[in-house]
Design a protein around this motif. Structure first.
Motif, PDB file in Angstrom:
ATOM      1  N   SER A 141      -4.632 -10.481  -7.512  1.00 12.19           N
ATOM      2  CA  SER A 141      -4.980 -10.492  -8.932  1.00 12.19           C
ATOM      3  C   SER A 141      -4.180  -9.441  -9.686  1.00 12.19           C
ATOM      4  CB  SER A 141      -6.476 -10.228  -9.087  1.00 12.19           C
ATOM      5  OG  SER A 141      -6.815 -10.044 -10.453  1.00 12.19           O
ATOM      6  N   ALA A 142      -4.006  -9.697 -10.989  1.00 18.91           N
ATOM      7  CA  ALA A 142      -3.354  -8.716 -11.857  1.00 18.91           C
ATOM      8  C   ALA A 142      -4.367  -7.744 -12.442  1.00 18.91           C
ATOM      9  CB  ALA A 142      -2.606  -9.425 -12.978  1.00 18.91           C
ATOM     10  N   GLU A 143      -5.652  -7.962 -12.173  1.00 15.94           N
ATOM     11  CA  GLU A 143      -6.690  -7.048 -12.651  1.00 15.94           C
ATOM     12  C   GLU A 143      -6.695  -5.796 -11.768  1.00 15.94           C
ATOM     13  OE1 GLU A 143      -8.732  -7.232 -15.283  1.00 15.94           O
ATOM     14  OE2 GLU A 143      -7.691  -9.075 -15.906  1.00 15.94           O
ATOM     15  N   TYR A 144      -6.775  -4.643 -12.417  1.00 17.16           N
ATOM     16  CA  TYR A 144      -6.762  -3.390 -11.658  1.00 17.16           C
ATOM     17  C   TYR A 144      -8.082  -3.212 -10.917  1.00 17.16           C
ATOM     18  CZ  TYR A 144      -5.698   1.447 -10.494  1.00 17.16           C
ATOM     19  OH  TYR A 144      -5.443   2.606  -9.815  1.00 17.16           O
ATOM     20  N   GLY A 145      -8.001  -2.674  -9.708  1.00 15.30           N
ATOM     21  CA  GLY A 145      -9.169  -2.557  -8.848  1.00 15.30           C
ATOM     22  C   GLY A 145     -10.065  -1.369  -9.107  1.00 15.30           C
ATOM     23  N   GLY A 146      -9.743  -0.545 -10.110  1.00 14.52           N
ATOM     24  CA  GLY A 146     -10.617   0.558 -10.478  1.00 14.52           C
ATOM     25  C   GLY A 146     -10.487   1.773  -9.585  1.00 14.52           C
ATOM     26  N   GLU A 147     -11.564   2.550  -9.518  1.00 21.65           N
ATOM     27  CA  GLU A 147     -11.556   3.839  -8.832  1.00 21.65           C
ATOM     28  C   GLU A 147     -11.271   3.705  -7.341  1.00 21.65           C
ATOM     29  OE1 GLU A 147     -11.601   7.769  -7.912  1.00 21.65           O
ATOM     30  OE2 GLU A 147     -11.309   6.758  -9.835  1.00 21.65           O
ATOM     31  N   GLU A 148     -11.677   2.615  -6.731  1.00 20.90           N
ATOM     32  CA  GLU A 148     -11.422   2.437  -5.292  1.00 20.90           C
ATOM     33  C   GLU A 148      -9.923   2.455  -5.000  1.00 20.90           C
ATOM     34  OE1 GLU A 148     -12.155  -0.841  -1.716  1.00 20.90           O
ATOM     35  OE2 GLU A 148     -13.031  -1.164  -3.703  1.00 20.90           O
ATOM     36  N   ILE A 149      -9.153   1.747  -5.833  1.00 18.70           N
ATOM     37  CA  ILE A 149      -7.699   1.732  -5.671  1.00 18.70           C
ATOM     38  C   ILE A 149      -7.102   3.069  -6.097  1.00 18.70           C
ATOM     39  CG2 ILE A 149      -5.560   0.607  -6.383  1.00 18.70           C
ATOM     40  CD1 ILE A 149      -7.344  -1.088  -4.583  1.00 18.70           C
ATOM     41  N   ALA A 150      -7.618   3.618  -7.193  1.00 19.46           N
ATOM     42  CA  ALA A 150      -7.087   4.880  -7.698  1.00 19.46           C
ATOM     43  C   ALA A 150      -7.243   6.000  -6.676  1.00 19.46           C
ATOM     44  CB  ALA A 150      -7.791   5.259  -9.000  1.00 19.46           C
ATOM     45  N   ALA A 151      -8.395   6.043  -5.998  1.00 22.73           N
ATOM     46  CA  ALA A 151      -8.631   7.096  -5.003  1.00 22.73           C
ATOM     47  C   ALA A 151      -7.644   6.993  -3.854  1.00 22.73           C
ATOM     48  CB  ALA A 151     -10.064   7.001  -4.489  1.00 22.73           C
ATOM     49  N   GLN A 153      -4.663   5.659  -4.010  1.00 24.79           N
ATOM     50  CA  GLN A 153      -3.332   6.013  -4.503  1.00 24.79           C
ATOM     51  C   GLN A 153      -3.165   7.527  -4.573  1.00 24.79           C
ATOM     52  OE1 GLN A 153      -1.693   4.049  -8.067  1.00 24.79           O
ATOM     53  NE2 GLN A 153      -1.030   6.072  -8.773  1.00 24.79           N
ATOM     54  N   ARG A 154      -4.184   8.230  -5.004  1.00 26.93           N
ATOM     55  CA  ARG A 154      -4.089   9.690  -5.108  1.00 26.93           C
ATOM     56  C   ARG A 154      -3.830  10.330  -3.748  1.00 26.93           C
ATOM     57  NH1 ARG A 154      -8.202   8.954  -9.133  1.00 26.93           N
ATOM     58  NH2 ARG A 154      -9.859   9.264  -7.582  1.00 26.93           N
ATOM     59  N   VAL A 155      -4.380   9.717  -2.703  1.00 30.70           N
ATOM     60  CA  VAL A 155      -4.155  10.229  -1.350  1.00 30.70           C
ATOM     61  C   VAL A 155      -2.756   9.876  -0.855  1.00 30.70           C
ATOM     62  CG1 VAL A 155      -4.890  10.077   1.056  1.00 30.70           C
ATOM     63  CG2 VAL A 155      -6.609  10.189  -0.758  1.00 30.70           C
ATOM     64  N   GLY A 156      -2.357   8.621  -1.054  1.00 31.71           N
ATOM     65  CA  GLY A 156      -1.089   8.155  -0.508  1.00 31.71           C
ATOM     66  C   GLY A 156       0.128   8.530  -1.332  1.00 31.71           C
ATOM     67  N   TYR A 157      -0.034   8.582  -2.665  1.00 34.84           N
ATOM     68  CA  TYR A 157       1.103   8.855  -3.560  1.00 34.84           C
ATOM     69  C   TYR A 157       0.704   9.887  -4.615  1.00 34.84           C
ATOM     70  CZ  TYR A 157       1.983   4.250  -1.510  1.00 34.84           C
ATOM     71  OH  TYR A 157       2.119   3.206  -0.640  1.00 34.84           O
ATOM     72  N   PRO A 158       0.422  11.108  -4.196  1.00 30.46           N
ATOM     73  CA  PRO A 158      -0.059  12.124  -5.149  1.00 30.46           C
ATOM     74  C   PRO A 158       0.983  12.553  -6.168  1.00 30.46           C
ATOM     75  CG  PRO A 158       0.403  13.119  -3.007  1.00 30.46           C
ATOM     76  CD  PRO A 158       0.524  11.640  -2.817  1.00 30.46           C
ATOM     77  N   ASP A 159       2.245  12.217  -5.937  1.00 30.03           N
ATOM     78  CA  ASP A 159       3.313  12.657  -6.833  1.00 30.03           C
ATOM     79  C   ASP A 159       3.476  11.778  -8.070  1.00 30.03           C
ATOM     80  OD1 ASP A 159       4.212  10.726  -4.784  1.00 30.03           O
ATOM     81  OD2 ASP A 159       6.110  10.800  -5.887  1.00 30.03           O
ATOM     82  N   LEU A 160       2.899  10.582  -8.047  1.00 30.02           N
ATOM     83  CA  LEU A 160       3.110   9.655  -9.159  1.00 30.02           C
ATOM     84  C   LEU A 160       2.363  10.121 -10.404  1.00 30.02           C
ATOM     85  CD1 LEU A 160       3.002   6.134  -7.475  1.00 30.02           C
ATOM     86  CD2 LEU A 160       4.983   7.510  -8.122  1.00 30.02           C
ATOM     87  N   ALA A 161       3.085  10.191 -11.515  1.00 26.09           N
ATOM     88  CA  ALA A 161       2.506  10.659 -12.771  1.00 26.09           C
ATOM     89  C   ALA A 161       3.324  10.092 -13.932  1.00 26.09           C
ATOM     90  CB  ALA A 161       2.517  12.194 -12.812  1.00 26.09           C
ATOM     91  N   PRO A 162       2.750  10.082 -15.136  1.00 25.52           N
ATOM     92  CA  PRO A 162       3.506   9.618 -16.309  1.00 25.52           C
ATOM     93  C   PRO A 162       4.745  10.485 -16.541  1.00 25.52           C
ATOM     94  CG  PRO A 162       1.164   9.843 -16.809  1.00 25.52           C
ATOM     95  CD  PRO A 162       1.376  10.483 -15.478  1.00 25.52           C
ATOM     96  N   LEU A 163       5.723   9.898 -17.207  1.00 25.99           N
ATOM     97  CA  LEU A 163       6.946  10.625 -17.570  1.00 25.99           C
ATOM     98  C   LEU A 163       6.892  10.936 -19.058  1.00 25.99           C
ATOM     99  CD1 LEU A 163       9.815  11.631 -16.821  1.00 25.99           C
ATOM    100  CD2 LEU A 163      10.647   9.364 -17.496  1.00 25.99           C
ATOM    101  N   ARG A 164       7.121  12.183 -19.422  1.00 26.21           N
ATOM    102  CA  ARG A 164       7.148  12.588 -20.820  1.00 26.21           C
ATOM    103  C   ARG A 164       8.577  12.896 -21.236  1.00 26.21           C
ATOM    104  NH1 ARG A 164       2.199  13.807 -18.904  1.00 26.21           N
ATOM    105  NH2 ARG A 164       0.427  13.395 -20.307  1.00 26.21           N
ATOM    106  N   LEU A 165       8.976  12.335 -22.379  1.00 23.00           N
ATOM    107  CA  LEU A 165      10.332  12.497 -22.886  1.00 23.00           C
ATOM    108  C   LEU A 165      10.297  13.153 -24.267  1.00 23.00           C
ATOM    109  CD1 LEU A 165      11.958   9.032 -22.029  1.00 23.00           C
ATOM    110  CD2 LEU A 165      12.136  11.163 -20.740  1.00 23.00           C
TER     111      LEU A 165
END
Length: 254
Positions: A141-151, A153-165
């Motif tokens: 699905s294209a629907e985001y899975g919420g906090e379960e997925i977010a948690a 991701q934070r463990v597996g890819y803690p470096d991912l963050a928005p880019l500010r220009l």
């Protein structure tokens, strides 16, 4: 003078045998390599489903392990070690490569979280609009899975963050759009009014379709860029979506 017989009827594996054990090992190594080589392109060409492609890789890996074992045993035999060491070593080396590729993928799949939806904003992830019809019938699905997925991701890819220009949102949008084209993605939609860019990236080997949405918003005197990448099939992306986001943001920032 009588012609020499084609098949020697004496000692098995002798010099006149049609198929020596060393030749068998090399032939099996070639078959294992072919199974690995055709697995992905067959899926990409729609000759078989991705599940079959993974099974071909698995079969090639098992066959490769058998070749490694056979080559080691044959190299322990003085006669084989004396007469065919190079062929046996070549068989073993080829088999090691065949085994190493899926083994590395399996190790990464076990190390990383089993998710396929990655976003730089896990609270309000960018939403797909134009891509949705293209994902009709997709297992994921294209629907985001919420906090379960977010948690996860934070463990597996803690470096991912928005880019500010330090650019106005309008200029940042054009820069983000140009970078998306440079990435080789198939552009689906670009809406400057909402700051949304949607595209599809096709993986090289298996031809999997992963969809990307980029969101550009004003942020003080500059702008903020968020990216979300979602696979259409597969429970785990083995880090592919995170790697895609990193590469894209690195290119924008650079």
């Amino acid at each position: 003078m009588w012609a020499r017989p084609l098949v020697h009827t004496g000692e098995p594996g002798g010099e006149d045998s049609i198929m020596k054990p060393s030749h068998v090992a090399f032939a099996l190594a070639i078959v294992a390599a072919l199974l690995l080589l055709v697995a992905g392109p067959g899926v990409r060409a729609q000759l078989w489903p991705h599940g079959t492609g993974f099974e071909l890789m698995r079969l090639g890996a098992y066959l490769g392990m058998g070749v490694i074992g056979l080559s080691v045993v044959l190299l322990l035999l003085p006669r084989m070690r004396r007469t065919h060491p190079r062929l046996l070593l070549a068989s073993m080396l080829l088999a090691v490569v065949v085994v190493a590729i899926p083994w590395h993928g399996l190790r990464e799949a076990r190390r990383l979280p089993p998710i396929h939806d990655i976003s730089t904003d896990t609270t309000q992830p960018p939403a797909f609009v134009a891509v949705l019809p293209l994902r009709a019938g997709a297992p994921n699905s294209a629907e985001y899975g919420g906090e379960e997925i977010a948690a996860q991701q934070r463990v597996g890819y803690p470096d991912l963050a928005p880019l500010r220009l330090d650019l106005p949102a309008e200029d940042a949008f054009e820069h983000a759009l140009a970078t998306a084209r440079l990435m080789g993605w198939e552009l689906v939609d670009a809406d400057p009014a909402s700051g949304r860019i949607e595209a599809t990236d096709t993986t090289f080997w298996f031809g999997f379709k992963d969809d990307v949405v980029v969101r550009v918003r004003p942020d003080g005197d500059g702008s903020r860029i968020d990216v979300r990448s979602v696979s259409r099939v597969g429970g785990s992306d083995v880090g592919a979506n995170a790697a895609r986001i990193r590469a894209y943001l690195r290119r924008i920032g650079g």
